[in-house]
Motif scaffolding. Sequence first.
Motif, PDB file in Angstrom:
ATOM      1  N   THR A 493       0.856  -1.185   0.000  1.00 46.34           N
ATOM      2  CA  THR A 493       0.000   0.000   0.000  1.00 46.34           C
ATOM      3  C   THR A 493       0.891   1.234   0.000  1.00 46.34           C
ATOM      4  O   THR A 493       1.595   1.512   0.977  1.00 46.34           O
ATOM      5  CB  THR A 493      -0.920   0.015   1.219  1.00 46.34           C
ATOM      6  OG1 THR A 493      -1.762  -1.151   1.196  1.00 46.34           O
ATOM      7  CG2 THR A 493      -1.801   1.259   1.212  1.00 46.34           C
ATOM      8  N   ASN A 494       0.892   1.965  -1.099  1.00 43.55           N
ATOM      9  CA  ASN A 494       1.707   3.174  -1.237  1.00 43.55           C
ATOM     10  C   ASN A 494       0.824   4.389  -1.001  1.00 43.55           C
ATOM     11  O   ASN A 494      -0.200   4.564  -1.673  1.00 43.55           O
ATOM     12  CB  ASN A 494       2.301   3.245  -2.644  1.00 43.55           C
ATOM     13  CG  ASN A 494       3.331   2.164  -2.882  1.00 43.55           C
ATOM     14  OD1 ASN A 494       4.490   2.308  -2.520  1.00 43.55           O
ATOM     15  ND2 ASN A 494       2.895   1.071  -3.506  1.00 43.55           N
ATOM     16  N   ARG A 495       1.214   5.204  -0.039  1.00 48.05           N
ATOM     17  CA  ARG A 495       0.511   6.458   0.238  1.00 48.05           C
ATOM     18  C   ARG A 495       1.380   7.612  -0.236  1.00 48.05           C
ATOM     19  O   ARG A 495       2.568   7.684   0.083  1.00 48.05           O
ATOM     20  CB  ARG A 495       0.202   6.578   1.728  1.00 48.05           C
ATOM     21  CG  ARG A 495      -0.723   5.459   2.216  1.00 48.05           C
ATOM     22  CD  ARG A 495      -1.144   5.652   3.662  1.00 48.05           C
ATOM     23  NE  ARG A 495      -1.980   4.546   4.120  1.00 48.05           N
ATOM     24  CZ  ARG A 495      -3.297   4.464   3.922  1.00 48.05           C
ATOM     25  NH1 ARG A 495      -3.919   5.453   3.280  1.00 48.05           N
ATOM     26  NH2 ARG A 495      -3.983   3.427   4.360  1.00 48.05           N
ATOM     27  N   PHE A 496       0.764   8.527  -0.991  1.00 42.30           N
ATOM     28  CA  PHE A 496       1.477   9.626  -1.604  1.00 42.30           C
ATOM     29  C   PHE A 496       1.025  10.936  -0.990  1.00 42.30           C
ATOM     30  O   PHE A 496      -0.173  11.241  -0.976  1.00 42.30           O
ATOM     31  CB  PHE A 496       1.226   9.650  -3.111  1.00 42.30           C
ATOM     32  CG  PHE A 496       1.497   8.334  -3.790  1.00 42.30           C
ATOM     33  CD1 PHE A 496       2.803   7.927  -4.034  1.00 42.30           C
ATOM     34  CD2 PHE A 496       0.450   7.500  -4.166  1.00 42.30           C
ATOM     35  CE1 PHE A 496       3.052   6.711  -4.648  1.00 42.30           C
ATOM     36  CE2 PHE A 496       0.693   6.288  -4.791  1.00 42.30           C
ATOM     37  CZ  PHE A 496       2.006   5.892  -5.025  1.00 42.30           C
ATOM     38  N   ALA A 497       1.969  11.692  -0.459  1.00 42.38           N
ATOM     39  CA  ALA A 497       1.659  13.020   0.056  1.00 42.38           C
ATOM     40  C   ALA A 497       1.476  13.984  -1.110  1.00 42.38           C
ATOM     41  O   ALA A 497       1.658  13.624  -2.277  1.00 42.38           O
ATOM     42  CB  ALA A 497       2.773  13.496   0.980  1.00 42.38           C
ATOM     43  N   ASN A 498       1.123  15.222  -0.779  1.00 42.68           N
ATOM     44  CA  ASN A 498       0.851  16.216  -1.816  1.00 42.68           C
ATOM     45  C   ASN A 498       1.998  16.343  -2.797  1.00 42.68           C
ATOM     46  O   ASN A 498       3.171  16.207  -2.429  1.00 42.68           O
ATOM     47  CB  ASN A 498       0.611  17.580  -1.164  1.00 42.68           C
ATOM     48  CG  ASN A 498      -0.844  17.980  -1.262  1.00 42.68           C
ATOM     49  OD1 ASN A 498      -1.700  17.182  -1.628  1.00 42.68           O
ATOM     50  ND2 ASN A 498      -1.133  19.226  -0.923  1.00 42.68           N
ATOM     51  N   GLN A 527      -2.756   9.383  -7.833  1.00 42.81           N
ATOM     52  CA  GLN A 527      -3.438  10.479  -7.167  1.00 42.81           C
ATOM     53  C   GLN A 527      -2.584  10.987  -6.005  1.00 42.81           C
ATOM     54  O   GLN A 527      -2.136  10.208  -5.168  1.00 42.81           O
ATOM     55  CB  GLN A 527      -4.792  10.012  -6.650  1.00 42.81           C
ATOM     56  CG  GLN A 527      -5.763   9.588  -7.749  1.00 42.81           C
ATOM     57  CD  GLN A 527      -6.138  10.724  -8.681  1.00 42.81           C
ATOM     58  OE1 GLN A 527      -6.543  11.796  -8.232  1.00 42.81           O
ATOM     59  NE2 GLN A 527      -5.999  10.504  -9.982  1.00 42.81           N
ATOM     60  N   VAL A 528      -2.336  12.304  -5.969  1.00 42.40           N
ATOM     61  CA  VAL A 528      -1.620  12.908  -4.846  1.00 42.40           C
ATOM     62  C   VAL A 528      -2.437  14.084  -4.315  1.00 42.40           C
ATOM     63  O   VAL A 528      -2.825  14.960  -5.079  1.00 42.40           O
ATOM     64  CB  VAL A 528      -0.213  13.381  -5.258  1.00 42.40           C
ATOM     65  CG1 VAL A 528       0.700  12.207  -5.565  1.00 42.40           C
ATOM     66  CG2 VAL A 528      -0.256  14.322  -6.462  1.00 42.40           C
ATOM     67  N   PRO A 529      -2.734  14.119  -3.004  1.00 45.01           N
ATOM     68  CA  PRO A 529      -2.487  13.006  -2.086  1.00 45.01           C
ATOM     69  C   PRO A 529      -3.423  11.835  -2.402  1.00 45.01           C
ATOM     70  O   PRO A 529      -4.497  12.024  -2.969  1.00 45.01           O
ATOM     71  CB  PRO A 529      -2.781  13.605  -0.719  1.00 45.01           C
ATOM     72  CG  PRO A 529      -3.775  14.695  -0.999  1.00 45.01           C
ATOM     73  CD  PRO A 529      -3.399  15.253  -2.341  1.00 45.01           C
ATOM     74  N   GLY A 530      -2.992  10.651  -2.062  1.00 43.35           N
ATOM     75  CA  GLY A 530      -3.805   9.485  -2.333  1.00 43.35           C
ATOM     76  C   GLY A 530      -3.009   8.228  -2.091  1.00 43.35           C
ATOM     77  O   GLY A 530      -1.930   8.255  -1.485  1.00 43.35           O
ATOM     78  N   LYS A 531      -3.546   7.108  -2.538  1.00 36.57           N
ATOM     79  CA  LYS A 531      -2.835   5.845  -2.346  1.00 36.57           C
ATOM     80  C   LYS A 531      -3.091   4.938  -3.547  1.00 36.57           C
ATOM     81  O   LYS A 531      -4.052   5.112  -4.295  1.00 36.57           O
ATOM     82  CB  LYS A 531      -3.270   5.154  -1.059  1.00 36.57           C
ATOM     83  CG  LYS A 531      -4.672   4.550  -1.091  1.00 36.57           C
ATOM     84  CD  LYS A 531      -4.961   3.762   0.183  1.00 36.57           C
ATOM     85  CE  LYS A 531      -6.326   3.097   0.107  1.00 36.57           C
ATOM     86  NZ  LYS A 531      -6.618   2.274   1.304  1.00 36.57           N
ATOM     87  N   ARG A 532      -2.196   3.988  -3.723  1.00 36.07           N
ATOM     88  CA  ARG A 532      -2.358   2.941  -4.724  1.00 36.07           C
ATOM     89  C   ARG A 532      -1.775   1.653  -4.161  1.00 36.07           C
ATOM     90  O   ARG A 532      -0.659   1.648  -3.630  1.00 36.07           O
ATOM     91  CB  ARG A 532      -1.661   3.295  -6.038  1.00 36.07           C
ATOM     92  CG  ARG A 532      -1.985   2.320  -7.158  1.00 36.07           C
ATOM     93  CD  ARG A 532      -1.400   2.753  -8.492  1.00 36.07           C
ATOM     94  NE  ARG A 532       0.017   2.435  -8.618  1.00 36.07           N
ATOM     95  CZ  ARG A 532       0.704   2.534  -9.746  1.00 36.07           C
ATOM     96  NH1 ARG A 532       0.101   2.995 -10.852  1.00 36.07           N
ATOM     97  NH2 ARG A 532       1.984   2.231  -9.797  1.00 36.07           N
ATOM     98  N   ILE A 533      -2.545   0.570  -4.271  1.00 34.72           N
ATOM     99  CA  ILE A 533      -2.077  -0.733  -3.802  1.00 34.72           C
ATOM    100  C   ILE A 533      -1.425  -1.450  -4.974  1.00 34.72           C
ATOM    101  O   ILE A 533      -2.044  -1.627  -6.032  1.00 34.72           O
ATOM    102  CB  ILE A 533      -3.226  -1.572  -3.223  1.00 34.72           C
ATOM    103  CG1 ILE A 533      -3.898  -0.814  -2.072  1.00 34.72           C
ATOM    104  CG2 ILE A 533      -2.716  -2.920  -2.745  1.00 34.72           C
ATOM    105  CD1 ILE A 533      -5.114  -1.523  -1.512  1.00 34.72           C
TER     106      ILE A 533
END
Length: 801
Positions: A493-498, A527-533
């Motif tokens: 699970t990758n979480r991306f900050a702004n 998507q930033v911010p957002g996440k992609r698995i």
Amino acid sequence: MQWAAAEQHATVVNMSLSGWDTPEVDPLEQAVESLTAQTGTLFVAAAGNDGLDGSVGSPASADAALAVGAVDRNDELADFSSRGPRTGDGAIKPDITAPGVDIVAARAANGQIGDPVGEKYVALSGTSMATPHVVGAVALIAQQHPGWNAGHYKATLMAAARPHPGQTAFQQGAGRVDVAHAITERVTSEPPSVSFGVALWPHGDDKPISRTVTYRNSGADAVTLDLAAEFTGPGGRSAPAGMITVSATRLTVPAGGAARVTVVVDTRLGVDGTWTGRLTARSGDTVAVTPLAVNREVESYDLTLTHRNRAGALTGDFYTTLLGLGDGAFRDVYDADGQATVRVPKGRYGVQSLLFVDGDQGWSEISMLTQPELVVTGDQRLDLDARRARPVRSTVPQRGAAPLLIDFGATWFSDEFQAGFGLWTDTFEGLYSAQLGRNVSDKVFVGSLASQWADAKAPERSPYFYGLNELFPGRFPTGLVRHYRPADLAHVTNRFANGYPGLENERVVYPESDYNLGASAIVLPVQVPGKRIEHLSTVRTRWNTELDFGKRAEEGWLDVQAVLESVPTRYRAGRTCAEHWNDAPFGPSFPQPRWPEQGITRSGNTVVVSLPLHSDAAGHPGGSRNDTERTALYRNGKLVGESPYAGYGEFEVPPGVANYRVDAIATRGFTDLSTEVSASWTFRSKRVPGDEPARLPATAVRFTPALSPDGTAPAGRPFTVPVAVQRQPGAPAGRVAALTVDVSYDGGKTWRKATLRKRGAGWTATVRHPAGPGYVSLRAWARDDAGNTVTQRIIQAYRLR
């Protein structure tokens, strides 16, 4: 080409381009021949940058073209410069060489290629940089002789070239262009180079091969030429007496006239292999060079290949290549009716064949046939029959997912080279595969099938990604049906900050196999911010990932302003983990090195600095486009040298022990975070014996505050910032003896100490944020028990709200 030659009446045309050549005359080659004959324009073309024997590309391969290879400042052949013989007939190409290594040229206003040299120039290497040198030489001769045609200009430059004694005619043609000689050259030969073709093995019944060379004299007086031929064979052998003869050793050519001689090569003499040399004509200061070549074929046999489609019919819809497992040479197979006979040296080969059926948009069916090893010891046949192939299919657990990239590969290895073939597609429909012949060692061959998947309807917004990588050591699959289950994959699970205001992003995920096969990847935004698995296969594979931010260029590619990467990571099937990207602050780090000189290292008397200054809080190595940047090395307080790059430099130093300091700084203005990052390391060092770089005792201070996704922390209250001191991997062990952290709220004009507390393996720094919006800058200093220090400063490390 039509516009330049027929409409603008150009004397000479520069063609710094090159494509794959075949024995047939392709449209570009035909255009060179036709336009040269019609207009007299000389087309000067880059030989290509494949650096292999027999790799000169089209249109340089055209008879009328002046094909240009590349040399360096010492006239040594560039390793990338394509060499002859020409595909199909073994003729001499390139025709000439010119400087093509680290050439400085004017930079286009929006140009992206090359290494900057000041603001208005770049340095670039390639036969594309050598070709304009030759075009300029033609232009100078054309000023003297505006009425000449293409053949005369070409013959003059080749006759006047300066041959390198250590290079063959298939590497250099006539030699390196010599303008000073060319503008006084009055004797030329027709043809300007002489190819005697291929004498087939065995050679007991060979017949002498003769060629006529006509010398032309453009001068006002007759000239008497002394003629001499030299020939060099495999391993630098000199030609035995009688292998090459010239009908006359002296020849008088009348003013404005011509005279001819006959050159004879007897391939019953000498050893098997390629022989090249030159026929040299001299008269005082007048020297004219004509390159020569013949292939006294090594033990070779006829290999007949038959291609059949899945209906069993002969087909010309194929692409087949033989890879020499001894010499690494590629031999393409051509034939329109499906059966081709090629002449190949005795030895071992890898065979790769694609048999396809055309559809409305590309192919509708394709069969990939691979033979890991074909041993040729006599005349033989090989049947490439698509009916032997079986379907290739894969599925993933996620409904609605579709493959965006399928990369089907075959790779061969030897002590001297690694070579492979790949098929890219985006559908398993109509895809088949088969192995021919037996399995081999994985030290010789590995098959591979990789695929990348995302949401079929909106891949650019897909909340998930699948990266699959299958390896087949020592073999190629005859069909493959694989239905992946969640337990087969790792789940990240990758979480991306702004991101950055006004910038787009792209994410790339690609496999790194245990066999170092190389890899391809699909490029998608996240998507930033957002996440992609990301669901990733795990067998014999590590994964590399990258997150780029930039502006979209007119041509469609992303002009990258900031980049973050992962180190290659191996995951376990069935496991779930999380990663955080693009969290502030951005600063120096020492990631696990991927190459020997990464970090701060010393080898012998060379200190190399190669480290990222803009890694995110999680430690992903990061780079940035900077407004100003610099890296410098000091020895005992005196400047040794400096580099115009942030976190990179290579410096030669004296061998004795001394105190060193490395300074690195970068400033940037496209974002309001980490607008200035600087670091300074001190250590003692002396000469490092051997060839392996030693990692010097350097550390980085890492800050990991709990920020919101937009990089902000609450204003007007106390705040804790976790702090860690990261030692360069592989450096001598050391203990942190002292650490201080300072904070600034006015962009580094004034600083105050933070309260530090030891916590586990690290520390926490407690600061009190002022009320209202603003920025927090951080400064740190650390010393280990051996006296090595690091000083860091990050201006506007994070925001306050």
